[in-house]
Design a protein around this motif. Structure first.
Motif, PDB file in Angstrom:
ATOM      1  N   ALA A 101       0.953  -1.179   0.077  1.00 39.43           N
ATOM      2  CA  ALA A 101       0.072  -0.072   0.120  1.00 39.43           C
ATOM      3  C   ALA A 101       0.872   1.384   0.010  1.00 39.43           C
ATOM      4  CB  ALA A 101      -1.096  -0.164   1.415  1.00 39.43           C
ATOM      5  N   PRO A 102       0.261   2.504  -0.476  1.00 39.70           N
ATOM      6  CA  PRO A 102       1.203   3.648  -0.305  1.00 39.70           C
ATOM      7  C   PRO A 102       1.806   3.857   0.921  1.00 39.70           C
ATOM      8  CG  PRO A 102      -0.867   3.901  -1.870  1.00 39.70           C
ATOM      9  CD  PRO A 102      -0.970   2.606  -1.085  1.00 39.70           C
ATOM     10  N   GLY A 103       3.041   4.166   1.062  1.00 43.15           N
ATOM     11  CA  GLY A 103       3.735   4.436   2.297  1.00 43.15           C
ATOM     12  C   GLY A 103       3.804   3.109   3.331  1.00 43.15           C
ATOM     13  N   GLY A 104       3.495   1.749   2.849  1.00 45.52           N
ATOM     14  CA  GLY A 104       3.414   0.738   3.458  1.00 45.52           C
ATOM     15  C   GLY A 104       5.071   0.002   3.318  1.00 45.52           C
ATOM     16  N   TRP A 105       4.996  -1.209   3.817  1.00 45.82           N
ATOM     17  CA  TRP A 105       6.246  -1.870   3.961  1.00 45.82           C
ATOM     18  C   TRP A 105       5.940  -3.083   3.271  1.00 45.82           C
ATOM     19  CZ3 TRP A 105      10.769  -1.608   7.167  1.00 45.82           C
ATOM     20  CH2 TRP A 105      10.878  -0.563   8.335  1.00 45.82           C
ATOM     21  N   ILE A 106       7.232  -3.595   2.605  1.00 44.22           N
ATOM     22  CA  ILE A 106       7.548  -4.975   2.029  1.00 44.22           C
ATOM     23  C   ILE A 106       8.040  -5.634   3.109  1.00 44.22           C
ATOM     24  CG2 ILE A 106       8.133  -6.601   0.447  1.00 44.22           C
ATOM     25  CD1 ILE A 106       8.153  -4.363  -1.905  1.00 44.22           C
ATOM     26  N   GLU A 107       7.339  -6.882   3.415  1.00 47.25           N
ATOM     27  CA  GLU A 107       8.089  -7.823   4.589  1.00 47.25           C
ATOM     28  C   GLU A 107       8.341  -9.414   3.824  1.00 47.25           C
ATOM     29  OE1 GLU A 107       6.588  -7.664   8.652  1.00 47.25           O
ATOM     30  OE2 GLU A 107       5.342  -6.175   7.976  1.00 47.25           O
ATOM     31  N   GLY A 108       9.151  -9.803   4.300  1.00 48.56           N
ATOM     32  CA  GLY A 108       9.498 -11.204   3.650  1.00 48.56           C
ATOM     33  C   GLY A 108      10.339 -12.244   4.620  1.00 48.56           C
ATOM     34  N   TRP A 109      10.197 -13.573   4.406  1.00 46.53           N
ATOM     35  CA  TRP A 109      11.220 -14.148   5.461  1.00 46.53           C
ATOM     36  C   TRP A 109      11.488 -15.498   4.401  1.00 46.53           C
ATOM     37  CZ3 TRP A 109       9.082 -19.272   6.411  1.00 46.53           C
ATOM     38  CH2 TRP A 109       7.686 -19.396   5.941  1.00 46.53           C
ATOM     39  N   GLY A 110      12.358 -16.319   5.142  1.00 49.10           N
ATOM     40  CA  GLY A 110      13.006 -17.362   4.610  1.00 49.10           C
ATOM     41  C   GLY A 110      13.958 -17.139   3.381  1.00 49.10           C
ATOM     42  N   LEU A 111      14.656 -16.074   3.517  1.00 46.72           N
ATOM     43  CA  LEU A 111      15.653 -15.933   2.367  1.00 46.72           C
ATOM     44  C   LEU A 111      16.905 -16.587   2.570  1.00 46.72           C
ATOM     45  CD1 LEU A 111      16.509 -14.492  -0.357  1.00 46.72           C
ATOM     46  CD2 LEU A 111      17.217 -12.280   1.000  1.00 46.72           C
ATOM     47  N   ASP A 112      17.160 -17.416   1.707  1.00 46.27           N
ATOM     48  CA  ASP A 112      18.778 -18.206   1.671  1.00 46.27           C
ATOM     49  C   ASP A 112      19.670 -17.406   1.450  1.00 46.27           C
ATOM     50  OD1 ASP A 112      20.575 -20.308   1.375  1.00 46.27           O
ATOM     51  OD2 ASP A 112      19.275 -21.687   0.714  1.00 46.27           O
ATOM     52  N   PRO A 113      20.881 -17.211   1.904  1.00 48.12           N
ATOM     53  CA  PRO A 113      21.806 -16.368   1.283  1.00 48.12           C
ATOM     54  C   PRO A 113      22.390 -16.783   0.096  1.00 48.12           C
ATOM     55  CG  PRO A 113      22.357 -17.464   3.364  1.00 48.12           C
ATOM     56  CD  PRO A 113      20.850 -17.675   3.117  1.00 48.12           C
ATOM     57  N   ASN A 114      22.348 -18.223  -0.104  1.00 46.40           N
ATOM     58  CA  ASN A 114      22.880 -18.862  -1.335  1.00 46.40           C
ATOM     59  C   ASN A 114      22.134 -18.213  -2.748  1.00 46.40           C
ATOM     60  OD1 ASN A 114      24.435 -21.190  -0.586  1.00 46.40           O
ATOM     61  ND2 ASN A 114      22.811 -21.937   0.509  1.00 46.40           N
ATOM     62  N   ALA A 115      21.065 -17.478  -2.564  1.00 48.76           N
ATOM     63  CA  ALA A 115      20.411 -16.942  -3.320  1.00 48.76           C
ATOM     64  C   ALA A 115      20.966 -15.758  -4.011  1.00 48.76           C
ATOM     65  CB  ALA A 115      19.093 -16.125  -3.254  1.00 48.76           C
ATOM     66  N   PHE A 116      22.336 -15.224  -3.362  1.00 52.32           N
ATOM     67  CA  PHE A 116      22.937 -14.113  -3.712  1.00 52.32           C
ATOM     68  C   PHE A 116      24.157 -14.725  -4.392  1.00 52.32           C
ATOM     69  CE2 PHE A 116      20.502 -12.052  -0.663  1.00 52.32           C
ATOM     70  CZ  PHE A 116      20.654 -10.805  -0.929  1.00 52.32           C
ATOM     71  N   GLU A 117      24.520 -15.913  -4.612  1.00 56.29           N
ATOM     72  CA  GLU A 117      25.287 -16.782  -5.686  1.00 56.29           C
ATOM     73  C   GLU A 117      26.421 -16.175  -5.496  1.00 56.29           C
ATOM     74  OE1 GLU A 117      22.954 -17.256  -9.758  1.00 56.29           O
ATOM     75  OE2 GLU A 117      22.156 -15.631  -8.421  1.00 56.29           O
ATOM     76  N   GLY A 118      27.171 -16.014  -4.310  1.00 58.57           N
ATOM     77  CA  GLY A 118      28.484 -15.754  -3.929  1.00 58.57           C
ATOM     78  C   GLY A 118      28.621 -14.176  -3.788  1.00 58.57           C
TER      79      GLY A 118
END
Length: 530
Positions: A101-118
């Motif tokens: 929403a306008p002015g709102g946040w994006i939240e997330g969880w469970g992100l694997d650092p391997n997604a950054f591929e080094g």
């Protein structure tokens, strides 16, 4: 005996007591009162007895998850589930698809650092996906670190390095500006505390739904490795509505800097309980995580990190554990690195025994000379097989393994060595860090790879548990860690799980998909498929 309230019949009943296998079990007033054959059932019946014949199913003692975060978990699993993200492009796509929403946040969880591929873990992909003006808070999969956007840093007033009572930290670049990577609870709480608040009624509903989903997988109990936030209010509110479908044993956190007042509060909370929950224990952390560079290792990792205790003065941890154990409080300590595990074992060697044994959780990399000390000191080892099978790889190409290097990655998650040397070993999920379905976790403990993925090379397969060991990790070993029996014998409480397949003889991949026909807690059906 008086008439039973509930009688279950099945082709196999694993009592875990080493006796001849019965095919019928009788329960009265929440306690097992008789075991026998189907022919005995008529002698146990009364006018109000419920009789359920489950045919070719298998009954086991009720499954217990040895490591869970129910209330923290419903707080930390807000927003986008990123546990399936494997690449930076996937991360950016998930964030672009998130409704905000306008002015709102994006939240997330469970992100694997391997997604950054080094690549370095920074907020650059967050800005690219969401723009510079959207505050973003993403919890990494280990629950010990977060990645936040520049706007979130601004709102939290984080402009550079910070000092914390624990080993937490704000990662900064060469220019001294925060990268968005926040290590450990004290650091990411600076942002988490300004997130939009949850509605209390919604929190109750989310916790009730979580407990119902747990019961549907065969879980009858779990060890809650925290008792923070609104845990007391939530448990009491749910019990005002009816019995909990899962029973809980809760251990409040003790963090660095707690002081005498904090320890007194933990001691006082040991008196709190309800019909199916109680506070018993205290949860410490001696270190952080290998993926985040905050574990406590004998030697630095390949980034030159993971060399310090989470407590600035480890002696303060030992003194706090000593004081609590002296008041009869069982101690639970998160210890991942070899130096941390050693220090905790040395501390436990000087502690008084309590009703339930002291325990150490995670135990991710450990030299051989520490293995035998668990049985020697009567210390429970708590492990989470999916941490190994879902976040590391046999070829050591994952973030966890490359940080450790081959020598230390080759002594990872040594479940079988612990059991072979007489240790008490409980199994669990560490939800929300990993999925909680015990069928998949039991399979992973036996396979050393994810269930249903025969294409994945097993990780240190010599550390695989037998089928019996894996089941014990969720039944008798978990019960012994709480000072109980966990066996299906007369006089024991009637917590039972009923599977369509036999966990001792079924193929592990097939067992991971086994239907759960019934979950019984205190002699009452907590889950029955519609």
């Amino acid at each position: 005996m008086s008439a039973a309230d509930l009688i279950l019949m099945a082709d196999r009943i694993h009592t875990m007591a080493g006796s001849a296998a019965p095919t019928a079990i009788a329960v009265a007033d929440g306690v097992i009162v008789a075991l026998g054959d189907r022919a005995d059932v008529r002698d146990w019946c009364g006018p109000g007895t419920e009789i359920i014949d489950l045919g070719p199913a298998t009954i086991t003692p009720g499954l217990v998850d040895g490591h869970f975060h129910p209330v923290m978990g419903i707080s930390l699993t807000r927003g986008v589930d990123l546990s399936g993200v494997r690449t930076l492009d996937g991360l950016k796509a998930a964030l672009k698809a998130a409704a905000v929403a306008p002015g709102g946040w994006i939240e997330g969880w469970g992100l694997d650092p391997n997604a950054f591929e080094g690549a370095p873990i920074t907020h650059a992909p967050l800005v690219e996906a969401a723009g510079p003006d959207v505050p973003v808070f993403l919890l990494l999969f280990d629950g010990h670190s977060a990645l936040v956007s520049p706007r979130a840093l601004e709102l939290a007033g984080i402009t550079g390095p910070r000092e914390f009572p624990s080993g937490a930290g704000v990662v900064c670049g060469a220019d001294g500006r925060p990268t968005g990577h926040l290590l450990e609870l004290d650091a990411f709480s600076l942002v988490r505390r300004i997130l939009p608040a949850d509605d209390p009624a919604a929190r109750r509903e989310r916790l009730r739904d979580l407990l119902d989903r747990m019961a549907a997988t065969g879980l009858t109990a779990a060890d809650a490795m925290d008792f923070e936030e609104d845990s007391l209010e939530l448990f009491r509110a749910l019990e005002d509505e009816g019995d909990l479908p899962v029973r809980w044993r809760c251990a409040p956190f003790v963090m660095p800097g707690a002081g005498a007042g904090g320890l007194d509060d933990v001691i006082a909370r040991q008196r709190l309980s309800g019909r199916r929950w109680r506070v018993e224990g205290a949860k410490f952390m001696i270190d952080g995580t290998i993926d985040g560079g905050t574990a406590w290792l004998d030697e630095p990792d390949t980034h030159g990190e993971s060399t310090a205790c989470l407590w600035p003065d480890p002696a303060e941890y030992a003194a706090a554990a000593r004081r609590l154990a002296g008041h009869g409080v069982p101690i639970v300590t998160h210890a991942i690195g070899d130096a941390g595990i050693r220090y905790v074992l040395d501390t436990y060697a000087g502690l008084p025994r309590t009703r339930a044994p002291h325990r150490i959780e995670h135990l991710e990399t450990m030299p051989s000379e520490l293995i035998g000390r668990f049985a020697e000191l009567d210390v429970t080892a708590g492990m989470q097989p999916i941490h190994c099978t879902h976040y590391t790889r046999a070829d050591h190409s994952d973030n966890w393994s490359t940080r450790l290097g081959k020598r230390r990655a080759d002594r990872a998650f040594r479940a079988r060595d612990l059991r072979d040397q007489g240790a008490r070993l409980t199994l669990g999920s560490d939800w929300p860090i990993a999925p909680f379905d015990p069928r998949a976790i039991i399979a992973a403990a036996r396979l050393r790879r994810p269930a249903g993925r025969a294409d994945v090379e097993p990780i240190l397969p010599e550390q695989a548990l037998t089928a019996e060991m894996a089941l014990e990790g969720y039944t008798t070993e978990a019960a012994a860690a709480a000072g109980r029996s966990g066996r299906l014998v007369p006089g024991q409480r009637a917590d039972l799980t009923v599977f369509g397949l036999d966990p001792l003889t079924a193929d592990p991949d097939e067992f991971a998909e086994s239907p759960v026909h019934l979950t019984v807690v205190d002699g009452t059906v907590a889950h029955r498929p519609q």
